[in-house]
Design a protein around this motif. Structure first.
Motif, PDB file in Angstrom:
ATOM      1  N   TYR A 150     -17.370  17.088  34.584  1.00  0.00           N
ATOM      2  CA  TYR A 150     -17.051  16.615  35.929  1.00  0.00           C
ATOM      3  C   TYR A 150     -17.696  17.564  36.927  1.00  0.00           C
ATOM      4  O   TYR A 150     -17.545  18.778  36.808  1.00  0.00           O
ATOM      5  CB  TYR A 150     -15.540  16.611  36.158  1.00  0.00           C
ATOM      6  CG  TYR A 150     -14.787  15.744  35.185  1.00  0.00           C
ATOM      7  CD1 TYR A 150     -14.232  14.545  35.590  1.00  0.00           C
ATOM      8  CD2 TYR A 150     -14.610  16.133  33.856  1.00  0.00           C
ATOM      9  CE1 TYR A 150     -13.535  13.742  34.710  1.00  0.00           C
ATOM     10  CE2 TYR A 150     -13.911  15.333  32.962  1.00  0.00           C
ATOM     11  CZ  TYR A 150     -13.381  14.145  33.393  1.00  0.00           C
ATOM     12  OH  TYR A 150     -12.688  13.345  32.518  1.00  0.00           O
ATOM     13  N   PHE A 151     -18.380  17.023  37.930  1.00  0.00           N
ATOM     14  CA  PHE A 151     -19.035  17.837  38.947  1.00  0.00           C
ATOM     15  C   PHE A 151     -18.662  17.346  40.337  1.00  0.00           C
ATOM     16  O   PHE A 151     -18.655  16.140  40.591  1.00  0.00           O
ATOM     17  CB  PHE A 151     -20.570  17.717  38.846  1.00  0.00           C
ATOM     18  CG  PHE A 151     -21.133  18.172  37.544  1.00  0.00           C
ATOM     19  CD1 PHE A 151     -21.410  19.512  37.318  1.00  0.00           C
ATOM     20  CD2 PHE A 151     -21.402  17.261  36.543  1.00  0.00           C
ATOM     21  CE1 PHE A 151     -21.947  19.933  36.120  1.00  0.00           C
ATOM     22  CE2 PHE A 151     -21.936  17.675  35.329  1.00  0.00           C
ATOM     23  CZ  PHE A 151     -22.203  19.014  35.119  1.00  0.00           C
ATOM     24  N   LEU A 175     -21.818   8.792  33.854  1.00  0.00           N
ATOM     25  CA  LEU A 175     -20.991   7.720  33.297  1.00  0.00           C
ATOM     26  C   LEU A 175     -20.258   6.974  34.407  1.00  0.00           C
ATOM     27  O   LEU A 175     -20.072   5.771  34.341  1.00  0.00           O
ATOM     28  CB  LEU A 175     -19.952   8.296  32.324  1.00  0.00           C
ATOM     29  CG  LEU A 175     -20.489   9.005  31.098  1.00  0.00           C
ATOM     30  CD1 LEU A 175     -19.360   9.724  30.367  1.00  0.00           C
ATOM     31  CD2 LEU A 175     -21.182   7.999  30.183  1.00  0.00           C
ATOM     32  N   ARG A 176     -19.816   7.732  35.422  1.00  0.00           N
ATOM     33  CA  ARG A 176     -19.115   7.130  36.549  1.00  0.00           C
ATOM     34  C   ARG A 176     -19.168   8.080  37.742  1.00  0.00           C
ATOM     35  O   ARG A 176     -19.387   9.272  37.598  1.00  0.00           O
ATOM     36  CB  ARG A 176     -17.673   6.768  36.194  1.00  0.00           C
ATOM     37  CG  ARG A 176     -16.798   7.913  35.802  1.00  0.00           C
ATOM     38  CD  ARG A 176     -15.428   7.419  35.283  1.00  0.00           C
ATOM     39  NE  ARG A 176     -14.626   8.519  34.796  1.00  0.00           N
ATOM     40  CZ  ARG A 176     -14.737   9.057  33.602  1.00  0.00           C
ATOM     41  NH1 ARG A 176     -15.608   8.590  32.742  1.00  0.00           N
ATOM     42  NH2 ARG A 176     -13.957  10.067  33.239  1.00  0.00           N
ATOM     43  N   THR A 177     -18.926   7.506  38.924  1.00  0.00           N
ATOM     44  CA  THR A 177     -18.938   8.267  40.167  1.00  0.00           C
ATOM     45  C   THR A 177     -17.718   7.890  40.993  1.00  0.00           C
ATOM     46  O   THR A 177     -17.397   6.703  41.120  1.00  0.00           O
ATOM     47  CB  THR A 177     -20.224   7.963  40.976  1.00  0.00           C
ATOM     48  OG1 THR A 177     -21.361   8.329  40.188  1.00  0.00           O
ATOM     49  CG2 THR A 177     -20.254   8.728  42.286  1.00  0.00           C
ATOM     50  N   TYR A 222     -20.429  13.100  33.636  1.00  0.00           N
ATOM     51  CA  TYR A 222     -21.476  12.931  32.628  1.00  0.00           C
ATOM     52  C   TYR A 222     -20.895  13.177  31.238  1.00  0.00           C
ATOM     53  O   TYR A 222     -19.867  13.848  31.094  1.00  0.00           O
ATOM     54  CB  TYR A 222     -22.593  13.965  32.824  1.00  0.00           C
ATOM     55  CG  TYR A 222     -23.457  13.771  34.032  1.00  0.00           C
ATOM     56  CD1 TYR A 222     -24.654  13.071  33.942  1.00  0.00           C
ATOM     57  CD2 TYR A 222     -23.100  14.317  35.261  1.00  0.00           C
ATOM     58  CE1 TYR A 222     -25.462  12.913  35.048  1.00  0.00           C
ATOM     59  CE2 TYR A 222     -23.910  14.161  36.376  1.00  0.00           C
ATOM     60  CZ  TYR A 222     -25.098  13.455  36.256  1.00  0.00           C
ATOM     61  OH  TYR A 222     -25.895  13.304  37.354  1.00  0.00           O
ATOM     62  N   ARG A 223     -21.619  12.696  30.223  1.00  0.00           N
ATOM     63  CA  ARG A 223     -21.301  13.092  28.850  1.00  0.00           C
ATOM     64  C   ARG A 223     -21.473  14.604  28.763  1.00  0.00           C
ATOM     65  O   ARG A 223     -22.352  15.168  29.414  1.00  0.00           O
ATOM     66  CB  ARG A 223     -22.271  12.468  27.848  1.00  0.00           C
ATOM     67  CG  ARG A 223     -22.213  11.008  27.644  1.00  0.00           C
ATOM     68  CD  ARG A 223     -23.216  10.510  26.592  1.00  0.00           C
ATOM     69  NE  ARG A 223     -24.528  11.174  26.624  1.00  0.00           N
ATOM     70  CZ  ARG A 223     -24.966  12.054  25.691  1.00  0.00           C
ATOM     71  NH1 ARG A 223     -24.227  12.384  24.654  1.00  0.00           N
ATOM     72  NH2 ARG A 223     -26.173  12.594  25.797  1.00  0.00           N
ATOM     73  N   ALA A 243     -10.711   8.057  37.292  1.00  0.00           N
ATOM     74  CA  ALA A 243     -10.988   7.410  38.590  1.00  0.00           C
ATOM     75  C   ALA A 243     -12.484   7.267  38.811  1.00  0.00           C
ATOM     76  O   ALA A 243     -13.277   8.124  38.424  1.00  0.00           O
ATOM     77  CB  ALA A 243     -10.372   8.222  39.717  1.00  0.00           C
ATOM     78  N   SER A 244     -12.855   6.166  39.450  1.00  0.00           N
ATOM     79  CA  SER A 244     -14.258   5.932  39.802  1.00  0.00           C
ATOM     80  C   SER A 244     -14.297   5.011  41.015  1.00  0.00           C
ATOM     81  O   SER A 244     -13.279   4.471  41.437  1.00  0.00           O
ATOM     82  CB  SER A 244     -15.032   5.321  38.631  1.00  0.00           C
ATOM     83  OG  SER A 244     -14.561   4.029  38.336  1.00  0.00           O
TER      84      SER A 244
END
Length: 185
Positions: free
Chosen positions: A53-54, A76-78, A65-66, A131-132
């Motif tokens: 998570y960033f 993977l999601r934002t 990301y993976r 969450a995304s």
């Protein structure tokens, strides 16, 4: 923490995450690199599902990301949008036990599409770990009693249920209960 690898982003200097083995010594090339969005600041890893998570301060977002992602791999999601209340996010911590993500926000934000900017109070926003999109936080810690002033790095002690916040301008470490919300002190 699980494998001892070293993860590093250079925030405004480079748009790359570099990963070194815990055995790396001296002036060596990273074992792996991942192109990240400009302004990436905070990093957290969820070992259970092998995700990174960033926080991205310039786009007011969290990208996931993976854990083994590299090169030009897409997230993977934002998590991003007006409802998220992300405003110059910096620190991030994940709670795998309760499936939560904690994000520290400085409070200043540039709006997308050249729509100017805004100033919100500094805060800690809390989301589901998955969450995304434009998802609103489950809880928000903000207000004058919190003493938040450019909150940056976060550490969550899952066993004690305590969230530690490096409070940059306040020159302090603040401690909140994981369940705190509003103008907590």
């Amino acid at each position: 923490p699980k494998n001892g690898d070293i993860y590093s982003v250079a925030n405004d200097m480079m748009d790359t995450l570099v990963i070194f083995s815990h055995e790396a010594k001296g002036d060596v090339a990273p074992d792996r690199e991942l192109h990240t969005p400009h302004g990436t600041f905070g990093i957290a890893v969820n070992e259970e599902v092998q995700e990174m998570y960033f926080t991205v301060e310039h786009t007011n977002s969290v990208v996931v990301y993976r854990k083994q992602a590299e090169g030009e791999e897409e997230p993977l999601r934002t998590l991003q949008g007006e409802s998220t209340r992300l405003a110059d996010p910096h620190g991030i911590a994940v709670d795998v036990k309760n499936r939560l993500m904690f994000v520290s926000n400085h409070g200043n934000a540039v709006l997308p599409g050249g729509k100017g900017g805004k100033f919100d109070p500094p805060s800690i926003t809390v989301y589901s770990l998955t969450a995304s999109g434009d998802t609103a936080p489950l809880q928000v810690i903000e207000g004058p009693q919190t003493q938040l002033d450019w909150p940056a790095g976060l550490y969550l002690d899952q066993d004690a249920g305590e969230l530690y916040v490096a409070n940059d301008i306040g020159d302090s470490i603040l401690v909140f209960r994981e369940t705190d919300g509003g103008d907590a002190m």
